[in-house]
Design an enzyme around this catalytic site. Structure first.
Site, short mmCIF file in Angstrom:
data_model
loop_
_atom_site.label_atom_id
_atom_site.label_comp_id
_atom_site.label_asym_id
_atom_site.label_seq_id
_atom_site.Cartn_x
_atom_site.Cartn_y
_atom_site.Cartn_z
N SER A 137 0.83 -1.20 0.00
CA SER A 137 0.00 0.00 0.00
C SER A 137 0.87 1.26 0.00
O SER A 137 2.01 1.24 0.45
CB SER A 137 -0.88 0.05 1.26
OG SER A 137 -1.66 -1.11 1.37
N1 SAH Z 1 0.38 -5.00 4.12
C1 SAH Z 1 1.06 -5.46 2.94
C2 SAH Z 1 0.25 -5.22 1.70
C3 SAH Z 1 -0.11 -6.51 1.10
S1 SAH Z 1 -1.21 -6.50 -0.29
C4 SAH Z 1 2.44 -4.88 2.83
O1 SAH Z 1 2.81 -4.01 3.63
O2 SAH Z 1 3.17 -5.30 1.94
C5 SAH Z 1 -2.45 -7.61 0.32
C6 SAH Z 1 -1.97 -8.95 0.72
O3 SAH Z 1 -3.10 -9.70 1.15
C7 SAH Z 1 -1.32 -9.76 -0.38
O4 SAH Z 1 -0.04 -10.15 0.01
C8 SAH Z 1 -2.24 -10.97 -0.54
O5 SAH Z 1 -1.57 -12.16 -0.88
C9 SAH Z 1 -2.87 -11.05 0.83
N2 SAH Z 1 -4.13 -11.79 0.87
C10 SAH Z 1 -5.09 -11.85 -0.10
N3 SAH Z 1 -6.09 -12.63 0.30
C11 SAH Z 1 -5.77 -13.10 1.53
C12 SAH Z 1 -6.41 -13.98 2.45
N4 SAH Z 1 -7.58 -14.56 2.18
N5 SAH Z 1 -5.80 -14.22 3.63
C13 SAH Z 1 -4.58 -13.65 3.92
N6 SAH Z 1 -3.93 -12.83 3.07
C14 SAH Z 1 -4.52 -12.55 1.90
#
Ligand code: SAH
Length: 221
Positions: free
Chosen positions: A73
């Protein structure tokens, strides 16, 4: 020389990263009330969390690809979310969507790494995040591979929970794992998403408020 994350360890620009990070904090500061959030952003080396070829943009206030079709993000979104949750040192926090681990590290700066529990759907991203977090001194952050819709019952109850991916609704297990008075923050929706903050009432239901349109990757699985 490159480390196992493909990062150039002889990079002469590390000092520049510090200056760039200060500018980034300056850019987002007007959106944040809590000084601790700004201190946290100032402390976490975002360039260490992004892929090597994205390091030059690590302190631009925008999302970046982190592999596996996912994105980290934008810093202002991390700041707004941390500010809205009004985290206190020692709060127990559940994160859904570890990604590269950056947001978890920011949370860890505020509450303490041993109080952060984060769930990631992709085993590869979870493993990389675990390694990055450990290498940067956030090794006590707990990372679980799995579906965040189930929360993480073992460490409940949580004072706060947040989603870094958009969910159609707040899953029941996550609501159940909040303590009464605890707050969950999540982008809710599919193509149109709203940042929803919901506080758990004593009888267990959620008191919801909406905080504008947002755009996050979708929950997987
Ligand atoms: N907070 C993160 C942003 C990650 S983007 C950072 O600082 O990098 C969102 C993330 O959610 C992705 O890595 C994706 O794989 C994860 N995600 C998607 N669906 C999910 C689920 N059902 N359970 C856990 N994680 C999930």
């Amino acid at each position: 020389m490159f480390d196992r994350f493909g990062r150039d360890t002889d990079d002469p620009d590390v000092g520049d990263f510090t200056a760039a990070r200060e500018r980034m904090v300056q850019t987002v500061s007007h959106r944040v009330d809590d000084e601790r959030v700004l201190d946290a952003l100032e402390s976490v080396p975002r360039h260490e969390f992004v892929p090597a070829d994205r390091r030059g943009n690590a302190y631009a206030d925008r999302p970046l690809p982190i592999g596996d079709g996912q994105t980290i993000s934008a810093p202002h979104m991390v700041a707004i979310m941390a500010d809205r949750l009004a985290l206190e040192p020692g709060d127990e926090v559940l994160e859904i969507g570890t990604g590269c681990g950056y947001h978890a590290a920011v949370t860890a700066e505020i509450v303490g790494p041993e109080h952060v529990y984060t769930v990631e759907y992709s085993a590869d991203l979870a493993e990389l995040a675990r390694e990055t977090l450990a290498a940067l001194g956030y090794g006590e952050v707990s990372v679980r591979t799995g579906d965040g819709r189930d929360g993480w019952a073992e460490h409940a109850p949580y004072d706060a929970a947040y989603f870094t991916c958009a969910t159609p609704s707040i899953p029941d297990p996550v609501r159940e794992q909040l303590r009464p008075g605890g707050t969950v923050l999540a982008p809710v929706g599919t193509s149109h998403q709203t940042l929803v903050e919901a506080t758990k009432r004593d009888e267990g239901s959620l008191d919801r408020s909406e905080h504008g349109a947002v755009r996050f990757v979708q929950l997987r699985g």
